[in-house]
Each structure stands twice: as C-alpha cells, then as structure tokens.
Design an enzyme around this catalytic site. Structure first.
Site, PDB file in Angstrom:
ATOM      1  N   ASP A 159       0.816  -1.211   0.000  1.00  0.00           N
ATOM      2  CA  ASP A 159       0.000   0.000   0.000  1.00  0.00           C
ATOM      3  C   ASP A 159       0.855   1.269   0.000  1.00  0.00           C
ATOM      4  O   ASP A 159       0.330   2.364   0.008  1.00  0.00           O
ATOM      5  CB  ASP A 159      -0.919  -0.011   1.224  1.00  0.00           C
ATOM      6  CG  ASP A 159      -1.942   1.114   1.223  1.00  0.00           C
ATOM      7  OD1 ASP A 159      -2.529   1.373   0.165  1.00  0.00           O
ATOM      8  OD2 ASP A 159      -2.135   1.749   2.286  1.00  0.00           O
ATOM      9  N   SER A 200      -6.766   5.557  -0.026  1.00  0.00           N
ATOM     10  CA  SER A 200      -7.085   4.226  -0.551  1.00  0.00           C
ATOM     11  C   SER A 200      -8.548   3.915  -0.278  1.00  0.00           C
ATOM     12  O   SER A 200      -9.050   4.167   0.823  1.00  0.00           O
ATOM     13  CB  SER A 200      -6.202   3.167   0.114  1.00  0.00           C
ATOM     14  OG  SER A 200      -4.838   3.438  -0.108  1.00  0.00           O
ATOM     15  N   GLN A 216      -5.786  -1.957  -6.600  1.00  0.00           N
ATOM     16  CA  GLN A 216      -6.238  -0.960  -5.628  1.00  0.00           C
ATOM     17  C   GLN A 216      -6.895   0.199  -6.355  1.00  0.00           C
ATOM     18  O   GLN A 216      -6.456   0.606  -7.441  1.00  0.00           O
ATOM     19  CB  GLN A 216      -5.067  -0.430  -4.789  1.00  0.00           C
ATOM     20  CG  GLN A 216      -5.499   0.517  -3.676  1.00  0.00           C
ATOM     21  CD  GLN A 216      -4.319   0.964  -2.823  1.00  0.00           C
ATOM     22  OE1 GLN A 216      -3.461   1.699  -3.282  1.00  0.00           O
ATOM     23  NE2 GLN A 216      -4.273   0.506  -1.583  1.00  0.00           N
TER      24      GLN A 216
END
Length: 294
Positions: free
Chosen positions: A205, A229, A279
């Site tokens: 991430d 995110s 993502q």
C-alpha cells in the site's frame, strides 16, 4: 534501539484479547490518518492467527471505510466463516473508538500440485545500482524536510525506483502511468511465513497509487490532491521473503472523475511472480487546485 524491521515485526504482533478478538498498536505519529498498509497487515495477522497455520493465505479483499486515528489502538474482530478441507475463510472487522474503519476477507489454501505458467518479469536494472529513495530526494532538495527525515529514519523498507523521479512539469507530461520499484525490509523479519506475508501486505500500500499520479504531478513535493485508498485486493501465488529484494511493477489503466485504479505485480530476483495487487484510490483536488495548476 530497535531496527526499522524489528519495529515492523513488533507492529504486526497483535495482542489477543479473546479467542477471535485482537488489539493492534497504532503509532502516535504526525500523520493525518493511520497508514492503510498497517491496518491491512494487522488485519491479516488477526485472520491468520485463527487458522492452523498450515494453509498460507492465497487472497484478500479489503475496504478502507474511515480514516484511522494515529496513537489510538485498533481492535480486530475475526469471524470464522469457513474451515473446509482445502480452503479456510476469515472475515475481519477493524474497529477504532467504536467505529468500523476497515474490513477484510481473507482466504487460505492448502498447498497442492497443479498447473504452472506465468508471464515473464519486465526487463529492468537490478537494485544494487539504483539510489535509495531517501538519497534521491535529498540529492534533489539539498536537505530533507524534517518530516521526510523522520520518515527516512523509521522507514521499514529500502525503496529504489527503477526510473528516476520526475520533478518538472515537462518530465511529468511525458510520462506513462507506470512505475516500478525494488523493495526489501530494512533488516531480517524472522522465519514465520505469516509475518512475511503481512509485511508485504503492509508494503503493497506504500506506493501503488503512484502509478495513477505519474503523468499528472511529481510524486514528491506539494500535492494537488487529497489521496486515500478505497479498496485493496491481493493474490499470493508463491512463498517469499519480504526481507529479500522484490520488484513491485505498477500501472494505472484508468483514472477518471475522482478515482484512479492501479494494479501491481510483485516479482522476486529470479523473475517468479509472487503476488498480484489491485487498488482503487480517491484523488480529490485541493480546494482551488486542478491537476494543471496543483
């Protein structure tokens, strides 16, 4: 003093409150929100600790629902959805101050023989001849701002971009929505496979959404967007160690409206595909700012 890698292992070491309830620390740092990779990594630890440990995780799907507050513990509640002969499924809800901030579903698969094929790893230079991220920023700016210097001291991963960072408008406009970095933990992480899986989940991430921004604005410096995110998905294909070099290849097929989609592939030095990642992120321009003038 402990090393950055030891601090990461400690961060992923949850306190068991009850059989299916765990508590994780959230460092009190000067951030607006808890780092999403931390929450995802801790949630996966909680899920893994309710299994027999003989089935590695093969996939996870997660949503970031609310920003977490730094310095406030996070409670992870695990639901044992299924324990089958080949697959085990867990659902995890992360709660902070009585509010759900994150949820995750993880699936674990008993190893078994089967088909084998993969696309080749991109041809890129190895990490040894590339500058560390912190050194590249320091060389450009002359001195690191205090916040970046503090980040560099605590950074759990050595990060080296395959292509040099772009600092000018002309460099950004000529770029494609792709990025690639070599990474490895800043020290050994022990031999527990779950720790390595969760450490890489943490790392996944860190810059995946960079691929969305590459043709829009420099990756380091003032940003024209608030970025968050929204969701995160990973598929784990092979065993690996997060304290050995891995290539994180990223690209963004589309960004439209206020959202950008990014996908990543993680390879080892031998070119084996280890992990696939997807993502979506929120890219909301600052008030009075546009991608052109941000």
């Amino acid at each position: 003093m402990t090393s950055p890698a030891e601090r990461l292992v400690d961060l992923l070491d949850l306190e068991r409150i009850e059989e299916n309830i765990f508590r994780g620390r959230s460092p009190d740092e000067s951030l607006q929100r808890v780092f999403g990779g931390q929450v995802a990594g801790q949630a996966l630890v909680a899920a893994g600790r309710t299994t027999d440990g003989k089935r590695p995780v093969h996939s996870l799907h997660a949503y970031f629902l609310r920003p977490g507050r730094p310095g406030v513990p996070i409670v992870y509640q695990v639901e044992r959805v299924r324990d089958g002969r080949s697959f085990t499924t867990r659902r995890v809800v992360a709660v902070q101050q009585g509010r759900t901030i994150f949820n995750l579903t993880a699936s674990f698969h008993r190893p078994e023989p089967g088909i084998e094929q993969q696309l080749p790893m991109p041809s890129v230079p190895g990490p040894e001849g590339l500058p560390r991220l912190v050194d590249e920023i320091r060389d450009h700016l002359g001195v690191l701002p205090e916040a970046l210097e503090r980040m560099a001291r605590r950074q759990a991963f050595d990060i080296r971009y395959v292509e040099r960072l772009r600092w000018t408008k002309e460099q950004v406009e000529a770029a494609q929505p792709r990025s690639a970095v070599w990474m490895r933990a800043m020290g050994t992480l022990g031999d527990d496979p779950l720790v390595h899986t969760c450490a890489l989940t943490y790392a996944s991430d860190m810059m995946l959404l960079d691929a969305v921004r590459v043709p829009i604005e420099p990756l380091w410096g003032s940003r024209g967007f608030d970025i968050a995110s929204l969701d995160h998905a990973m598929w784990f294909h092979r065993a690996f160690r997060a304290d050995e070099w891995f290539l994180y290849q990223q690209e963004s097929p589309i960004a439209t409206g206020a959202r950008g989609l990014a996908r990543g592939q993680i390879f080892d030095r031998e070119g084996r595909l280890l992990v696939s990642v997807m993502q979506e992120g929120l890219f909301r321009p600052h008030a009075g700012s546009t991608p052109e003038n941000g």
